[in-house]
Design a protein around this motif. Structure first.
Motif, PDB file in Angstrom:
ATOM      1  N   ILE A 273       0.849  -1.199   0.000  1.00 35.73           N
ATOM      2  CA  ILE A 273       0.000   0.000   0.000  1.00 35.73           C
ATOM      3  C   ILE A 273       0.883   1.247   0.000  1.00 35.73           C
ATOM      4  CG2 ILE A 273      -1.566   1.348   1.447  1.00 35.73           C
ATOM      5  CD1 ILE A 273      -2.899  -1.316   2.258  1.00 35.73           C
ATOM      6  N   ALA A 274       1.887   1.241   0.833  1.00 36.96           N
ATOM      7  CA  ALA A 274       2.782   2.404   0.904  1.00 36.96           C
ATOM      8  C   ALA A 274       3.489   2.618  -0.438  1.00 36.96           C
ATOM      9  CB  ALA A 274       3.798   2.209   2.022  1.00 36.96           C
TER      10      ALA A 274
ATOM     11  N   ASP B  59       1.513   4.480  -2.995  1.00 38.59           N
ATOM     12  CA  ASP B  59       1.065   5.816  -2.586  1.00 38.59           C
ATOM     13  C   ASP B  59       1.724   6.905  -3.427  1.00 38.59           C
ATOM     14  OD1 ASP B  59      -0.375   7.678  -1.147  1.00 38.59           O
ATOM     15  OD2 ASP B  59       1.211   7.904   0.351  1.00 38.59           O
ATOM     16  N   ARG B  60       1.364   6.949  -4.667  1.00 36.00           N
ATOM     17  CA  ARG B  60       1.823   8.033  -5.528  1.00 36.00           C
ATOM     18  C   ARG B  60       0.784   8.253  -6.614  1.00 36.00           C
ATOM     19  NH1 ARG B  60       5.807   3.551  -7.708  1.00 36.00           N
ATOM     20  NH2 ARG B  60       5.025   3.709  -9.830  1.00 36.00           N
ATOM     21  N   ALA B  61       0.945   9.322  -7.332  1.00 34.02           N
ATOM     22  CA  ALA B  61      -0.077   9.687  -8.313  1.00 34.02           C
ATOM     23  C   ALA B  61      -0.150   8.666  -9.448  1.00 34.02           C
ATOM     24  CB  ALA B  61       0.214  11.071  -8.880  1.00 34.02           C
ATOM     25  N   ASP B  62      -1.355   8.374  -9.832  1.00 31.79           N
ATOM     26  CA  ASP B  62      -1.590   7.532 -11.010  1.00 31.79           C
ATOM     27  C   ASP B  62      -3.030   7.788 -11.454  1.00 31.79           C
ATOM     28  OD1 ASP B  62      -1.594   5.584 -13.030  1.00 31.79           O
ATOM     29  OD2 ASP B  62      -0.394   4.217 -11.817  1.00 31.79           O
ATOM     30  N   HIS B  63      -3.429   7.156 -12.543  1.00 32.46           N
ATOM     31  CA  HIS B  63      -4.790   7.371 -13.017  1.00 32.46           C
ATOM     32  C   HIS B  63      -5.803   6.804 -12.026  1.00 32.46           C
ATOM     33  CE1 HIS B  63      -4.012   9.134 -16.915  1.00 32.46           C
ATOM     34  NE2 HIS B  63      -2.945   8.349 -16.989  1.00 32.46           N
TER      35      HIS B  63
ATOM     36  N   ARG C 199      -5.768   1.796  -7.149  1.00 36.30           N
ATOM     37  CA  ARG C 199      -4.421   1.230  -7.028  1.00 36.30           C
ATOM     38  C   ARG C 199      -4.136   0.702  -5.631  1.00 36.30           C
ATOM     39  NH1 ARG C 199      -4.714   6.554  -7.560  1.00 36.30           N
ATOM     40  NH2 ARG C 199      -3.521   8.035  -6.306  1.00 36.30           N
ATOM     41  N   TYR C 200      -4.805   1.296  -4.623  1.00 34.25           N
ATOM     42  CA  TYR C 200      -4.562   0.822  -3.260  1.00 34.25           C
ATOM     43  C   TYR C 200      -5.178  -0.561  -3.023  1.00 34.25           C
ATOM     44  CZ  TYR C 200      -2.960   5.573  -2.434  1.00 34.25           C
ATOM     45  OH  TYR C 200      -2.265   6.754  -2.506  1.00 34.25           O
TER      46      TYR C 200
END
Lengths: 338, 338, 338, 338
Positions: B19-20, B23-27, B240-241
């Motif tokens: 999960i960590a 933790d960044r930008a994506d669609h 994504r998470y």
């Protein structure tokens, strides 16, 4: 740099920390210590007794709210460009068991009391038409406009007069409140709102939104909403990880700080191109007149965003930005009109 | 020490790390890099082409699967003690738009081919009865029993012969496979299963389960399932998470390692009280004959668990345990029959 | 001679005459003079204020009743062999939007207070199980048994105590009342029944049944039922032709006279083969032990009827018969056991 | 003299005679001799293989058709003033389980290929928007306009190209065909229509409409429609009384003769007030500009009709009229503009 949507952003560090802090054994579903604090946390924020539930998504928050306000044979008055009309894949019909969306026009995706009153007046009684039983508005709207407390209250008066439940889709509620500078109560229950989808994910959360109920029917509606949450598969086994996020948002004011940052970034962009704005910028979205060539130029400069119809684009700022961080795009926009 | 349920446990460290890392930008939604890897990851695990979706909960996975297999006017053959019958607050009726649960008895909450065949034979044709269109079993069952590959295949043959979709509720699929020592494929598509709810949360995940489709109709059914996921509010903004959790589970074998740990703990407890077991222990659940006095004694010793009807309790072990960590309870149980 | 079902019969001459008398212009839907008399006619018959709607079929009457008594997330307690469970093609799930049928056993397709009370006691609170909100019984039952006033009242007490709506499927209500010799009120509202499907078609009508509501909530429920009638396509353009049939049935006592004739015919047959009856004959249905050879013999003699499982058949008498007219079958049956 | 609606009229004598002729014992539901002839009768009329079902009402015919053409997550393209949008109390949402009505404008309540094509082009792919799966038009329209064969075919081409099912609400289909002078086939299956609600009641029937399926999918869709008919409570116990009406309508041409009479009456009225007509009169409805005072005058002269918004009224003629019988109203209308 992405300006696609505020759901592309990572998670606020404070939210991530809250998740980590919740990572220990507790009772399942919503029987945990974090979920137990939700009512109190939101009651404090809204200065009244609030019943609060976590749900998986904004779609679920909106639709469970509508299902508890409107019977299957009823109608839901809303804007023709509302998210529940255009972008939820039929979810309102699913959750309400086929209630009718009664759409109305309005500038900036805002409903006006006049439009609502005219529609109500045009309805025939009897069973051939679905009776309007819910009114749903989006705060801030799909064009980034904020309803003032007076505007909400005028709609709330209509709703109360006609015995209609009043729902607010607050996916960007924080951005609206940050713009208005009012108390959260002023644009919700004090203005007649019965149910609020309180956005969290776009504002720095990971997973989970809050569904809030106000007023004398709050407890009964929330109890019913819990039935809907379960039967729609939104009662997570480990609800504490959602509750912890919501608490991290509201207990320390993070929700408002994050929204202010996003709004500040939007204002910085707006100031660069006032003549190109299709709508006043009141939250964290800009709708900008751009030629295809201009849009292509910006993209080649590393700025990503969605087209929004012919000759226009949408730019969305987010909690992780501020005026300084979006300065490169502001400069690039400014350069379009030398 | 909690033995209430495997959903009371914290999250596997590997899942938390994943999960960590996500933790960044994506669609948004399922347009991100993690979601894009799901099909491949599950195809590898199952040794065939798999279509995989993340969904919010096991309830959602089960019910979306059923909605894609059974029309609203159809029937779903399942065990009378199946989770979809007893514990999902009406979710199957909600997602299938009122399909009929056709419940059958069976020892250990297991369906037998004889019971299914007898029911099918007793159905009248014509429109007065709902035609069976789906068959749903739980692996491991609600009493912790595992269907062998041959047992699943016998049901799969019936399903195929009668043109009935075959769904497996695998909330504890990992525990079943850990017990059976077979390939995941052996108890699923090789045995005729069309759709699998692949459990993650009880086995160390935080939020999110996988819904898998096998076979020639997999792509079409998965495409339809994505419609249902959206309209039921299960398409998260930041998918994504969820995808990252599922990948952490299956790409490195964590799913099986975690299940083995839980099963080992269960066996350690079972060995202490063989004569008190109401069902063979094949996964991570024990159903134990205990008097009210005995149960009270164990609770006063610090062991928590649910009563399971008169004179019985349920003990559930989990991924964070092993034989050593549950030794205190094993000793306390053994001491009951000195 | 047909003994398949009482829906194979022609229409009572009085009903046909009433249809002819209604064959003139009037307002559409239920705005006509005949529909306006329904409440009064049924109020007289039931000695209390009744709200009455015509609907197309018994299925619709039953299911609209259930939809107004039970929310989508609720449960309906009923017999495992009830018509709503076995023979309505999923209609209860359709009308209630997926409410759960909670089936119970019971001799002669009768529910007992003990079985209902035990089920209620076994339900867990919380959202994981659907809360029972309606109780539905069939009068006369699917095996032609009549609930006595005391038996209905015992169930009614349970329903009231638990806040559960009480529905009676009266497809053969007239036959039950004819057998019991009681007032219609005695087995309905006086015994706690909230909603009654009052059968007409099997008893000599052409098309249309009545849905009746009793008690303090009658007006509100009937108003809601009218919404359901419309949205389910049961609000006929020319409702006067249905209303006229119902009035012909109840205003002059035809409903009871017809039922008595059918019951008398059934008794005449029952008297011929007392030792072969699988259930006491209390209405107009006989369930008779017959070998395949015996059944074939009777059919070759010109008597038609349905098999009812292995070694049994069902004989249904109807309003157009009496003891004399069924004497040939009675004789043929008697001849089986010389 | 009533000009409220064509559903206020009595029943055609030929239909009444057919009901009387069907008044004898036969199998229940649709197992009777009359129902068995429906496919053949409509196949003859439409010069192709037709699958035909009787249903209770036009609402049911329309909505069962839509339910078999459009999945719950799909969209239905239709006119914003279509009967299914404005006057069916939410029935389309009920039968389709929440499919989305996608409404379009168009003069005379007619959809144009341009409007449909533009809407289709504006839809985004992906799951956020409901995919259009059905197209529904009304023939004649809600303003009494008839689509020509070419107009229907242009829409049919669009539907086929986009894989969309094409439904025609033919509550006044007979009036449209009588006006057009074409073969029934020309405005239905030859023009791409998949499903037709064939009106009977407004045209002289008592109770019951026909739902027709054309084309290669007809049998499969009709089989599914029979499931929906049952679960929506529209499978009457004594279906022969409905089938007999439909046969009386179509086997001898009564449907067309009745429609011609109604149309002739409408033309007689139209000829009296050409300058006051709000829409061309092509079927049996007139929308007439009248002041409140003029309307009051006509009513005091004994002519009844509905207001249709400010300064307008609707006049509906019917099968029991002709030019001669409506001469008094024609004269009264003419007298308004001396």
């Amino acid at each position: 740099m992405h300006f696609f949507s505020d759901n592309t952003t990572p998670v606020s560090p404070q939210v991530m920390a809250a998740i980590a802090a919740a990572d220990r054994a507790d009772h399942g579903y919503d029987g945990d210590a974090w979920s137990a604090r939700l009512d109190a946390a939101f009651s404090t924020l809204f200065e009244t007794d609030v019943k609060a539930l976590w749900v998986a998504s904004g779609t679920a928050a909106n639709c469970i709210a509508l299902a508890t306000l409107c019977p299957p044979y009823g109608g839901i008055l809303t804007h023709e460009e509302a998210h529940i009309v255009t972008d939820e894949g039929g979810a309102p019909g699913f959750f309400t068991h086929g209630a009718t969306l009664m759409t109305l026009p309005g500038e900036g995706a805002k409903l006006t009391p006049d439009a609502v009153a005219a529609k109500l007046a045009a309805m025939r009684s009897g069973v051939h038409q679905s009776p309007p039983r819910a009114l749903s508005i989006t705060q801030a709207t799909e064009y980034g406009r904020a309803y003032t407390p007076a505007e909400v209250a005028a709609l709330g008066d209509l709703a109360r007069t006609h015995g209609i439940g009043f729902h607010m889709d607050g996916a960007r509620f924080a951005n609206a409140v940050a713009h208005l500078g009012c108390a959260p109560a002023d644009v919700t229950w004090r203005a007649g709102v019965d149910a609020l989808s309180f956005g969290c994910v776009k504002n720095g959360g990971m997973i989970g939104e809050a569904l809030l109920y106000f007023g004398p029917d709050a407890a009964a509606r929330a109890a019913e909403a819990k039935r809907w949450r379960k039967r729609s598969g939104h009662l997570f086994s480990k609800g504490r990880y959602l509750a912890a996020q919501l608490l991290a948002m509201v207990e320390g004011g993070l929700w408002l700080a994050n929204a202010r940052a996003a709004n500040e970034a939007a204002q910085a962009l707006a100031a660069a191109i006032p003549a190109r704005l299709l709508h006043p910028v009141e939250a964290n979205e800009l709708f900008v007149r751009l030629t295809a060539g201009e849009a292509a130029q910006l993209r080649s400069d590393g700025f990503d965003f969605y087209d929004w119809g012919e000759g226009a684009v949408r730019l969305v700022t987010n909690w992780s930005q501020d005026a300084a961080s979006v300065a490169p795009l502001a400069a690039a926009l400014k350069a379009l009109d030398p």
